[in-house]
Design a protein around this motif. Structure first.
Motif, PDB file in Angstrom:
ATOM      1  N   ASP A 188    -162.027 -13.636   8.349  1.00 43.90           N
ATOM      2  CA  ASP A 188    -162.369 -12.298   8.832  1.00 43.90           C
ATOM      3  C   ASP A 188    -161.103 -11.602   9.322  1.00 43.90           C
ATOM      4  O   ASP A 188    -160.370 -12.143  10.162  1.00 43.90           O
ATOM      5  CB  ASP A 188    -163.400 -12.386   9.956  1.00 43.90           C
ATOM      6  CG  ASP A 188    -164.736 -12.923   9.458  1.00 43.90           C
ATOM      7  OD1 ASP A 188    -165.219 -12.423   8.435  1.00 43.90           O
ATOM      8  OD2 ASP A 188    -165.280 -13.858  10.080  1.00 43.90           O
ATOM      9  N   CYS A 189    -160.866 -10.400   8.783  1.00 44.72           N
ATOM     10  CA  CYS A 189    -159.638  -9.660   9.075  1.00 44.72           C
ATOM     11  C   CYS A 189    -159.949  -8.479   9.990  1.00 44.72           C
ATOM     12  O   CYS A 189    -160.827  -7.671   9.680  1.00 44.72           O
ATOM     13  CB  CYS A 189    -159.005  -9.164   7.790  1.00 44.72           C
ATOM     14  SG  CYS A 189    -158.735 -10.461   6.569  1.00 44.72           S
ATOM     15  N   HIS A 190    -159.212  -8.373  11.087  1.00 44.74           N
ATOM     16  CA  HIS A 190    -159.484  -7.359  12.101  1.00 44.74           C
ATOM     17  C   HIS A 190    -158.438  -6.245  12.004  1.00 44.74           C
ATOM     18  O   HIS A 190    -157.431  -6.243  12.713  1.00 44.74           O
ATOM     19  CB  HIS A 190    -159.491  -7.998  13.489  1.00 44.74           C
ATOM     20  CG  HIS A 190    -160.533  -9.079  13.636  1.00 44.74           C
ATOM     21  ND1 HIS A 190    -160.371 -10.347  13.130  1.00 44.74           N
ATOM     22  CD2 HIS A 190    -161.763  -9.057  14.202  1.00 44.74           C
ATOM     23  CE1 HIS A 190    -161.452 -11.071  13.390  1.00 44.74           C
ATOM     24  NE2 HIS A 190    -162.309 -10.309  14.028  1.00 44.74           N
ATOM     25  N   PHE A 191    -158.700  -5.299  11.113  1.00 45.37           N
ATOM     26  CA  PHE A 191    -157.773  -4.181  10.926  1.00 45.37           C
ATOM     27  C   PHE A 191    -158.001  -3.071  11.956  1.00 45.37           C
ATOM     28  O   PHE A 191    -157.107  -2.284  12.218  1.00 45.37           O
ATOM     29  CB  PHE A 191    -157.931  -3.596   9.519  1.00 45.37           C
ATOM     30  CG  PHE A 191    -157.301  -4.438   8.437  1.00 45.37           C
ATOM     31  CD1 PHE A 191    -155.947  -4.333   8.149  1.00 45.37           C
ATOM     32  CD2 PHE A 191    -158.059  -5.350   7.711  1.00 45.37           C
ATOM     33  CE1 PHE A 191    -155.365  -5.107   7.157  1.00 45.37           C
ATOM     34  CE2 PHE A 191    -157.491  -6.120   6.713  1.00 45.37           C
ATOM     35  CZ  PHE A 191    -156.136  -6.010   6.434  1.00 45.37           C
ATOM     36  N   GLY A 192    -159.217  -2.992  12.504  1.00 41.71           N
ATOM     37  CA  GLY A 192    -159.536  -1.903  13.427  1.00 41.71           C
ATOM     38  C   GLY A 192    -159.938  -0.654  12.676  1.00 41.71           C
ATOM     39  O   GLY A 192    -161.047  -0.156  12.830  1.00 41.71           O
ATOM     40  N   GLN A 193    -159.030  -0.126  11.852  1.00 44.51           N
ATOM     41  CA  GLN A 193    -159.333   0.995  10.966  1.00 44.51           C
ATOM     42  C   GLN A 193    -158.672   0.743   9.613  1.00 44.51           C
ATOM     43  O   GLN A 193    -157.578   0.180   9.540  1.00 44.51           O
ATOM     44  CB  GLN A 193    -158.824   2.326  11.530  1.00 44.51           C
ATOM     45  CG  GLN A 193    -159.661   2.875  12.673  1.00 44.51           C
ATOM     46  CD  GLN A 193    -159.345   4.336  12.942  1.00 44.51           C
ATOM     47  OE1 GLN A 193    -158.276   4.835  12.631  1.00 44.51           O
ATOM     48  NE2 GLN A 193    -160.306   5.044  13.535  1.00 44.51           N
ATOM     49  N   ILE A 194    -159.370   1.162   8.545  1.00 49.08           N
ATOM     50  CA  ILE A 194    -158.832   1.048   7.192  1.00 49.08           C
ATOM     51  C   ILE A 194    -158.843   2.455   6.596  1.00 49.08           C
ATOM     52  O   ILE A 194    -159.799   2.864   5.930  1.00 49.08           O
ATOM     53  CB  ILE A 194    -159.664   0.073   6.333  1.00 49.08           C
ATOM     54  CG1 ILE A 194    -159.720  -1.308   6.995  1.00 49.08           C
ATOM     55  CG2 ILE A 194    -159.079  -0.036   4.921  1.00 49.08           C
ATOM     56  CD1 ILE A 194    -160.630  -2.296   6.283  1.00 49.08           C
ATOM     57  N   PRO A 195    -157.794   3.250   6.856  1.00 50.09           N
ATOM     58  CA  PRO A 195    -157.800   4.640   6.388  1.00 50.09           C
ATOM     59  C   PRO A 195    -157.656   4.773   4.877  1.00 50.09           C
ATOM     60  O   PRO A 195    -158.065   5.784   4.305  1.00 50.09           O
ATOM     61  CB  PRO A 195    -156.607   5.263   7.118  1.00 50.09           C
ATOM     62  CG  PRO A 195    -155.717   4.105   7.454  1.00 50.09           C
ATOM     63  CD  PRO A 195    -156.627   2.942   7.693  1.00 50.09           C
TER      64      PRO A 195
END
Length: 250
Positions: A188-195
């Motif tokens: 699981d990857c925690h990018f926060g936001q993927i614009p």
């Protein structure tokens, strides 16, 4: 002692039932279906099974062992994977979706089978409760399916992209990793936001050892989402319309 009464369904559970009911209404005799995975998809499979018991003639292929077991339980005839198999309609949930129907999927660990079947479908319909619609993808951790041998290098590569990756561990046994139906690891990857989901999808595809990622882009034709207690149809770049306006697939 008197029996404990069953708990009333939560608003989220009711919304999942409502979204599934809208999708089941559009299933027609003779369709070959892709059956999704997760709690909302389980509602669809259960309600579809009731229609099959009432005489609806359909066949399907499930995206996970759990969905396959449920489909068998409710009497839906299943097809094994084979060359040339296409699906008239695939119905599945999402962990997140935006207004262009870009999706994050794989919270249930079935992303590889889901993407395989939904790429082979003529129409992917997403069903979701109101919590799943987001302005920008990324709050929900982006799942990856990873070959166990390659895990250390995959973690390094994803960390370099800012993804803060974490191997998914079994909640019942925190010392044991979770495996997919293919016996691969889930990360699981925690990018926060993927614009820029399209760009990230391309970059993840170049990392050796990543079997599949949970960004589903350009696959969903429409989504049924409950908003204000009403089943609404969302299509990429279009205003929402009540599902009740559509006799057939939107």
């Amino acid at each position: 002692m008197p029996a404990t009464p069953p708990l009333a369904p939560t608003t989220q559970e009711l919304e999942k039932q409502q979204a599934a009911a809208a999708a089941v209404r559009w299933v027609r005799d003779g369709m070959v279906l892709g059956l999704g995975t997760g709690t909302t998809s389980a509602q669809f499979i259960t309600q579809l099974g009731a229609r099959v018991q009432a005489g609806l003639k359909v066949q399907g292929t499930a995206t996970s062992l759990a969905s396959e077991a449920l489909a068998r339980q409710v009497g839906i005839p299943l097809l094994e994977p084979r060359r040339g198999l296409r699906f008239d309609l695939a119905v599945d949930g999402a962990d997140e979706l935006d207004d262009q129907l870009r999706l994050i999927k794989g919270g249930g660990g079935a992303l590889l089978r889901e993407k395989t079947i939904e790429t082979a479908a003529d129409y992917l319909l997403v069903i979701a409760d109101s919590s799943k619609v987001v302005p920008v993808l990324g709050r929900f951790p982006l799942p990856l399916e990873v070959v166990p041998f390659a895990l250390p290098w995959v973690l390094d590569a994803v960390a370099a992209l800012g993804g803060a990756p974490a191997l998914r561990m079994d909640k019942a046994n925190p010392a044991a990793p979770v495996y997919s139906d293919q016996r691969n690891f889930l990360v699981d990857c925690h990018f926060g936001q993927i614009p820029d989901a399209e760009s990230l999808a391309v970059r993840l595809k170049t990392i050796p050892g990543i079997v599949e990622h949970g960004l589903f882009i350009g696959l969903a034709k429409a989504a049924v989402v409950i908003q204000g207690g009403v089943a609404q149809v969302l299509k990429p770049g279009q205003a929402a319309r009540p599902a009740s306006e559509f006799t057939d697939l939107p």
